[in-house]
Design a protein around this motif. Structure first.
Motif, short mmCIF file in Angstrom:
data_model
loop_
_atom_site.label_atom_id
_atom_site.label_comp_id
_atom_site.label_asym_id
_atom_site.label_seq_id
_atom_site.Cartn_x
_atom_site.Cartn_y
_atom_site.Cartn_z
N GLN A 182 -8.55 13.40 -3.09
CA GLN A 182 -7.44 12.50 -3.37
C GLN A 182 -6.83 11.94 -2.08
O GLN A 182 -6.88 12.56 -1.03
CB GLN A 182 -6.36 13.21 -4.18
N GLU A 183 -6.24 10.76 -2.19
CA GLU A 183 -5.44 10.20 -1.11
C GLU A 183 -3.99 10.20 -1.55
O GLU A 183 -3.63 9.58 -2.56
CB GLU A 183 -5.88 8.77 -0.79
N ILE A 184 -3.15 10.92 -0.81
CA ILE A 184 -1.73 10.98 -1.12
C ILE A 184 -1.01 9.96 -0.25
O ILE A 184 -1.01 10.05 0.99
CB ILE A 184 -1.16 12.39 -0.85
N VAL A 185 -0.40 8.95 -0.88
CA VAL A 185 0.30 7.89 -0.16
C VAL A 185 1.75 8.30 0.07
O VAL A 185 2.47 8.60 -0.89
CB VAL A 185 0.22 6.56 -0.93
N VAL A 186 2.17 8.31 1.32
CA VAL A 186 3.54 8.70 1.69
C VAL A 186 4.14 7.51 2.43
O VAL A 186 4.10 7.45 3.66
CB VAL A 186 3.55 9.97 2.57
N ASP A 187 4.68 6.56 1.66
CA ASP A 187 5.02 5.27 2.27
C ASP A 187 6.44 4.78 1.96
O ASP A 187 6.76 3.60 2.18
CB ASP A 187 4.01 4.21 1.86
N GLY A 188 7.29 5.66 1.43
CA GLY A 188 8.67 5.24 1.18
C GLY A 188 8.81 4.15 0.15
O GLY A 188 9.85 3.48 0.07
N GLY A 189 7.78 3.92 -0.65
CA GLY A 189 7.83 2.92 -1.70
C GLY A 189 7.31 1.55 -1.31
O GLY A 189 7.40 0.60 -2.10
N TYR A 190 6.74 1.42 -0.12
CA TYR A 190 6.29 0.11 0.36
C TYR A 190 5.29 -0.55 -0.59
O TYR A 190 5.35 -1.76 -0.86
CB TYR A 190 5.68 0.23 1.75
N THR A 191 4.35 0.24 -1.10
CA THR A 191 3.25 -0.36 -1.88
C THR A 191 3.53 -0.49 -3.37
O THR A 191 2.64 -0.89 -4.13
CB THR A 191 1.95 0.46 -1.69
N ILE A 192 4.77 -0.22 -3.80
CA ILE A 192 5.04 -0.34 -5.23
C ILE A 192 5.36 -1.77 -5.63
O ILE A 192 5.49 -2.08 -6.82
CB ILE A 192 6.18 0.60 -5.70
N GLY A 193 5.48 -2.67 -4.66
CA GLY A 193 5.69 -4.08 -5.01
C GLY A 193 6.89 -4.70 -4.36
O GLY A 193 7.52 -4.14 -3.51
N GLN A 227 -4.11 -0.66 1.24
CA GLN A 227 -3.70 -1.19 -0.06
C GLN A 227 -2.99 -2.54 0.03
O GLN A 227 -2.75 -3.19 -0.99
CB GLN A 227 -2.79 -0.19 -0.77
N VAL A 228 -2.63 -2.95 1.24
CA VAL A 228 -1.93 -4.22 1.43
C VAL A 228 -2.52 -4.92 2.66
O VAL A 228 -3.16 -4.30 3.50
CB VAL A 228 -0.41 -4.01 1.65
N GLY A 229 -2.30 -6.22 2.75
CA GLY A 229 -2.76 -6.95 3.92
C GLY A 229 -1.63 -7.10 4.94
O GLY A 229 -0.48 -7.30 4.57
#
Length: 250
Positions: free
Chosen positions: A239-250, A142-144
């Motif tokens: 489904q893909e469950i993202v477990v990222d500590g909030g990294y991809t929210i912006g 989801q991010v580069g």
């Protein structure tokens, strides 16, 4: 232990350390019978010693058809079926685009994509009705992130594979989902090809975008895996469950 996976048979590849090892431990704590597969099986002897009646250790490489067949046959002999399959084995390398030769890309895809796909294909005859397959993708789809084109692309392929197989295997009663770990503190970070100073710089940069300010732990992924593999997630498919500590929210 709440026995959410009581008497279920799980197979986990890449289980010697990090996320795979934690998933195996959590599944065992929840009452499952677990087959753990890794190129370094000696690291799993302690796990087998704690749960000798419910653990089977098999050594091998997910890029080897022979090893996967041996894994499947060993699982059938010991437990007779498979209820949960976690093709977790993975490889991460920082490869700048100028160094992204075909052989470098192939090495990453052979483990991360082909290894996962062939693991599932090998076990298709053994999967019980109502079985659950859990792929491990990554938040990096989801991010580069510089230098991780091969890794991120291979995991994007895994994400797409999970969605496709969810539709293809759904009529057999097999649920397919994926978990996308964010920055998790595992040994894989020391194997990406960066020196200690570079790793510290990357870790600082990443941590600034995390809500907690620090990397997650393997158990954060393992606890998600327990839920998705359990009957409580019976209506979650593709489904893909993202477990990222909030990294991809912006």
């Amino acid at each position: 232990m709440t026995d959410r996976l009581f008497n279920k048979v799980a197979v986990i590849t890449g289980a010697s350390s990090g996320i795979g090892r934690s998933i195996a431990e959590h599944f065992l704590n929840e009452g499952a019978k677990v087959v753990v597969f890794s190129r370094r099986s000696e690291l799993l002897e302690e796990l087998e010693a704690h749960y000798p009646a419910r653990t089977l250790v098999i050594d091998g490489d997910v890029t080897s058809e022979e090893d996967l067949l041996r894994l499947s046959e060993g699982t059938k002999r010991r437990f007779g079926r498979v209820d949960i399959l976690v093709p977790n084995a993975g490889l991460a390398r920082v490869i700048p685009i100028e160094d992204s030769s075909r052989s470098a890309i192939d090495e990453t895809f052979n483990v991360n994509f082909h290894g996962a796909l062939q693991t599932v294909r090998t076990f298709l005859p053994d999967l019980s009705e109502g079985a659950s397959i859990l792929f491990i993708s990554t938040f990096l789809t989801q991010v580069g992130f510089p230098g991780l084109a091969a890794y991120s692309a291979s995991k994007a392929a895994v994400k797409s594979l999970a969605q496709t197989l969810a539709a293809e295997l759904g009529p057999r009663g097999i649920r397919v989902n994926s978990i996308a770990p964010g920055p998790i503190n595992t040994p894989i970070w020391s194997q990406v090809g960066l020196n200690e100073e570079q790793l510290e710089g990357v870790a600082t940069q990443i941590s600034q975008r995390l809500i907690s300010g620090s990397f997650g732990k393997p158990e954060d992924i393992a606890e998600t895996a327990v839920f998705l593999a359990s009957d409580a997630a019976r209506f979650i498919v593709g489904q893909e469950i993202v477990v990222d500590g909030g990294y991809t929210i912006g």
